[in-house]
Design an enzyme around this catalytic site. Structure first.
Site, PDB file in Angstrom:
ATOM      1  N   ASN A  55      -8.103   5.932 -23.757  1.00 56.43           N
ATOM      2  CA  ASN A  55      -7.929   6.493 -25.108  1.00 56.43           C
ATOM      3  C   ASN A  55      -8.064   8.015 -25.202  1.00 56.43           C
ATOM      4  OD1 ASN A  55     -10.699   6.056 -24.604  1.00 56.43           O
ATOM      5  ND2 ASN A  55     -11.156   5.950 -26.763  1.00 56.43           N
TER       6      ASN A  55
ATOM      7  N   GLU B 211     -20.883   3.835 -20.822  1.00 59.48           N
ATOM      8  CA  GLU B 211     -20.500   4.255 -22.187  1.00 59.48           C
ATOM      9  C   GLU B 211     -19.475   3.234 -22.647  1.00 59.48           C
ATOM     10  OE1 GLU B 211     -21.753   6.832 -23.822  1.00 59.48           O
ATOM     11  OE2 GLU B 211     -22.653   8.076 -22.279  1.00 59.48           O
TER      12      GLU B 211
ATOM     13  N   CYS C 111     -13.981   4.994 -29.457  1.00 53.68           N
ATOM     14  CA  CYS C 111     -15.172   4.127 -29.413  1.00 53.68           C
ATOM     15  C   CYS C 111     -16.057   4.315 -30.632  1.00 53.68           C
ATOM     16  CB  CYS C 111     -15.964   4.405 -28.138  1.00 53.68           C
ATOM     17  SG  CYS C 111     -16.410   6.149 -27.970  1.00 53.68           S
TER      18      CYS C 111
HETATM   19  P1  NAD Z   1     -11.340  -1.164 -20.004  1.00 49.88           P
HETATM   20  O1  NAD Z   1     -12.724  -1.673 -19.883  1.00 49.88           O
HETATM   21  O2  NAD Z   1     -10.232  -2.132 -20.092  1.00 49.88           O
HETATM   22  O3  NAD Z   1     -10.989  -0.189 -18.762  1.00 49.88           O
HETATM   23  C1  NAD Z   1     -11.784   0.934 -18.460  1.00 49.88           C
HETATM   24  C2  NAD Z   1     -11.589   1.297 -17.007  1.00 49.88           C
HETATM   25  O4  NAD Z   1     -12.216   0.323 -16.179  1.00 49.88           O
HETATM   26  C3  NAD Z   1     -10.133   1.377 -16.535  1.00 49.88           C
HETATM   27  O5  NAD Z   1      -9.979   2.530 -15.738  1.00 49.88           O
HETATM   28  C4  NAD Z   1      -9.995   0.117 -15.704  1.00 49.88           C
HETATM   29  O6  NAD Z   1      -8.992   0.213 -14.710  1.00 49.88           O
HETATM   30  C5  NAD Z   1     -11.364   0.063 -15.078  1.00 49.88           C
HETATM   31  N1  NAD Z   1     -11.805  -1.194 -14.446  1.00 49.88           N
HETATM   32  C6  NAD Z   1     -11.636  -2.458 -14.869  1.00 49.88           C
HETATM   33  N2  NAD Z   1     -12.217  -3.328 -13.971  1.00 49.88           N
HETATM   34  C7  NAD Z   1     -12.762  -2.570 -12.976  1.00 49.88           C
HETATM   35  C8  NAD Z   1     -13.457  -2.862 -11.752  1.00 49.88           C
HETATM   36  N3  NAD Z   1     -13.746  -4.106 -11.375  1.00 49.88           N
HETATM   37  N4  NAD Z   1     -13.845  -1.815 -10.972  1.00 49.88           N
HETATM   38  C9  NAD Z   1     -13.559  -0.550 -11.319  1.00 49.88           C
HETATM   39  N5  NAD Z   1     -12.901  -0.212 -12.458  1.00 49.88           N
HETATM   40  C10 NAD Z   1     -12.499  -1.215 -13.283  1.00 49.88           C
HETATM   41  O7  NAD Z   1     -11.363  -0.180 -21.268  1.00 49.88           O
HETATM   42  P2  NAD Z   1     -10.135   0.522 -21.979  1.00 49.88           P
HETATM   43  O8  NAD Z   1      -9.322  -0.535 -22.623  1.00 49.88           O
HETATM   44  O9  NAD Z   1      -9.496   1.505 -21.085  1.00 49.88           O
HETATM   45  O10 NAD Z   1     -10.893   1.400 -23.076  1.00 49.88           O
HETATM   46  C11 NAD Z   1     -11.191   0.961 -24.362  1.00 49.88           C
HETATM   47  C12 NAD Z   1     -12.647   0.584 -24.492  1.00 49.88           C
HETATM   48  O11 NAD Z   1     -13.470   1.665 -24.043  1.00 49.88           O
HETATM   49  C13 NAD Z   1     -13.057   0.345 -25.928  1.00 49.88           C
HETATM   50  O12 NAD Z   1     -13.909  -0.773 -25.981  1.00 49.88           O
HETATM   51  C14 NAD Z   1     -13.816   1.614 -26.291  1.00 49.88           C
HETATM   52  O13 NAD Z   1     -14.759   1.445 -27.341  1.00 49.88           O
HETATM   53  C15 NAD Z   1     -14.466   1.960 -25.009  1.00 49.88           C
HETATM   54  N6  NAD Z   1     -14.798   3.392 -24.951  1.00 49.88           N
HETATM   55  C16 NAD Z   1     -16.114   3.773 -24.975  1.00 49.88           C
HETATM   56  C17 NAD Z   1     -16.446   5.122 -25.005  1.00 49.88           C
HETATM   57  C18 NAD Z   1     -17.877   5.602 -25.063  1.00 49.88           C
HETATM   58  O14 NAD Z   1     -18.120   6.784 -24.806  1.00 49.88           O
HETATM   59  N7  NAD Z   1     -18.833   4.753 -25.419  1.00 49.88           N
HETATM   60  C19 NAD Z   1     -15.426   6.065 -24.976  1.00 49.88           C
HETATM   61  C20 NAD Z   1     -14.105   5.637 -24.936  1.00 49.88           C
HETATM   62  C21 NAD Z   1     -13.793   4.296 -24.912  1.00 49.88           C
END
Ligand code: NAD
Length: 488
Positions: free
Chosen positions: A156, A255, A289
């Site tokens: 995002n 996060e 988020c």
């Molecule tokens: P996601 O969890 O689908 O993916 C995040 C990352 O994790 C991607 O790069 C993905 O390839 C990777 N990933 C998945 N499985 C993995 C594994 N086994 N090993 C290593 N990497 C792995 O999240 P998304 O859809 O990209 O993002 C949206 C989510 O992120 C929402 O829930 C949002 O609230 C949250 N978010 C949180 C913050 C924060 O600071 N708290 C900031 C931005 C987004």
């Protein structure tokens, strides 16, 4: 300096070289608005991942010994490069993420602030000298880098959310391997590598690998070299990353997702609250988020608030993110659109009233505003990563806080009231890591602790908290006076 062409960065960056991944898998990087393929690239394999970690490990040893002023200059230089390439970066954020110009400017600002903060960290690697109960002993506690940090970022705000860990991790003397989301490999990965390469970061210290999880499984976290993992993404994936990191005794910073509430008390400035609530939900089409998923409004002002809110939402323009008047562009992909549509249908089925219900055109979801939402409904409990809002009514301040806390998440929040001290007292009762009085829910400042409680994460980043997150201590004691031992 010459303007960098970020859109050609469709490769891996390993050991200071730009090269194709050695997996047989090809990933297509698509523009979420018009479906055009921006770049196709060969994914990284397990061997590539291993080479990336080894490269960071080797170069880190020298980097940790580098004069802090030289280290600092890299971050100052990175800041300048972003300044000089501002328009090219705006373009790639629009094309790869579907962010509007407003979002792109906002994200670039966050990155530049973060780089300024990172530039201060090399000179803040302080330690301490502590007294000892043993005669003649001097205790020194040194602050040292953890070694190599693995950074995983979401789709995002990938430029910022990668940089938020990458910059302080590098600035505190670590090597970094970065794995951006597979749909945002440029903004979340190679663009950052190119900026640091141009800024004079030693080659091989920062590595970027782009791949699918089906290709590398859990190896990014399980690999023996990284001592810490910084993950930003969904709660579901974060729980898994936390488990794998725990099994492998890695320090982990998570996060995660949110379901933030913006509460409007009866003495609030309603026009301000409406503006804050609209900004908090519709910026980057709700894919933040900290977005306000739920608006909890005191019944005494409910009707006036809803009327003004609906009228403001009705003016939001949706469409091509390249058009500078667009407020709401596309969601990142079709899967997110389908998840959103299913959740909207669930809201209607459970009895919520869609007082505004826009259309779905390609990956664009026009605003949906639900009233008559109750805390037990699915839409009040799930994180909507889309321009969809749930409005709820409370009969007292206490009930408003109680409703706000009825979620497994605890990231951000906001309270609107003219009595700011009362607001601060109520804020203490909200189960969130961050909460803002008379503002929106979306705030991130480079020197202030950022992070969530409950299902929204573990640990804090920014400023001194990033300094702690990416360093550890080493106790070195010196016995100046000869010590006598009990039996030798
Ligand atoms: P996601 O969890 O689908 O993916 C995040 C990352 O994790 C991607 O790069 C993905 O390839 C990777 N990933 C998945 N499985 C993995 C594994 N086994 N090993 C290593 N990497 C792995 O999240 P998304 O859809 O990209 O993002 C949206 C989510 O992120 C929402 O829930 C949002 O609230 C949250 N978010 C949180 C913050 C924060 O600071 N708290 C900031 C931005 C987004």
């Amino acid at each position: 300096m010459a303007v960098l062409n970020f859109k050609t960065l469709n490769s891996q960056y390993i050991n200071g070289e730009w090269r194709e991944g050695s997996s047989s898998l090809t990933i297509e990087n698509k523009n979420p608005y018009n479906g055009e393929v921006i770049a196709s690239y060969k994914a990284a394999s397990l061997e590539d991942l291993d080479a990336a970690y080894k490269s960071s490990e080797v170069v880190q040893k020298q980097w940790a010994k580098t004069n802090p002023i030289i280290q600092r200059n890299v971050f100052d230089q990175a800041y300048n490069i972003i300044e000089e390439n501002h328009e090219a970066i705006v373009d790639v954020i629009i094309d790869e993420i579907g962010g509007t110009r407003l979002k792109a400017e906002f994200e670039i600002g966050l990155v530049q602030n973060m780089l300024k903060e990172a530039a201060s960290l090399p000179m803040r690697m302080n330690g301490s000298i502590l007294p000892s109960p043993i005669d003649g002993k001097e205790n020194r506690v040194y602050r040292v880098p953890v070694g190599v940090v693995g950074v995983i970022s979401p789709f995002n705000f990938p430029f910022f959310l990668s940089m938020k860990s990458v910059a302080p991790a590098l600035a505190t003397g670590n090597g970094v391997v970065l794995k951006p989301h597979e749909h945002t490999p440029i903004t979340g990965g190679t663009m950052i590598a190119k900026i640091f390469e141009s800024a004079g970061l030693p080659k091989g210290l920062l590595n970027v690998i782009t791949t699918e999880i089906s290709e590398i499984g859990d190896s990014f976290v399980e690999h023996p070299i990284p001592r810490a993992i910084s993950f930003t993404g969904s709660t579901r994936t974060g729980k898994h990353i936390g488990e794998v990191a725990g099994r492998n005794l890695k320090e982990v910073h998570l996060e995660l997702g949110g379901n933030s509430a913006l509460v409007v008390l009866k003495d609030a400035d309603i026009d301000l609250a409406v503006s804050a609530a609209v900004f908090s939900r519709f910026t980057h089409q709700g894919q933040i988020c900290m977005s306000a998923n739920r608006l909890i409004i005191h019944e005494a002002i409910y009707d006036e608030f809803v009327e003004k809110y609906v009228s403001k939402v009705s003016t939001l323009t949706c469409g091509n993110p390249k058009d500078s008047s667009t407020i709401i562009g596309p969601l990142i992909n079709e899967r997110q659109v389908q998840t959103t549509v299913a959740l909207i249908e669930k809201g209607i089925e459970e009895g919520a009233n869609p007082i505004i219900k826009g259309n779905v055109i390609g990956n664009i979801v026009e605003p949906v505003v639900f009233t008559e939402v109750t805390p037990d409904m699915t839409i009040a409990n799930e994180e909507f990563f889309a321009p969809v809002i749930s409005i709820m009514k409370a009969s007292s301040d206490e009930e408003a806080i109680s409703i706000a806390n009825q979620t497994p998440y605890g990231l951000s929040g906001a309270i609107h009231t003219r009595n700011v001290e009362r607001g601060a007292e109520l804020a203490k009762l909200m189960d969130t890591g961050m909460i803002h009085i008379n503002d929106g829910t979306i705030n991130d400042e480079p020197n202030v602790a950022f992070g969530g409680v409950k299902n929204s994460g573990v640990g804090r980043l920014n400023g001194e908290w990033s300094l702690d997150a990416f360093t550890t201590t080493k106790w070195i004691s010196i016995q100046h006076e000869k010590r006598s031992y009990p039996y030798s």
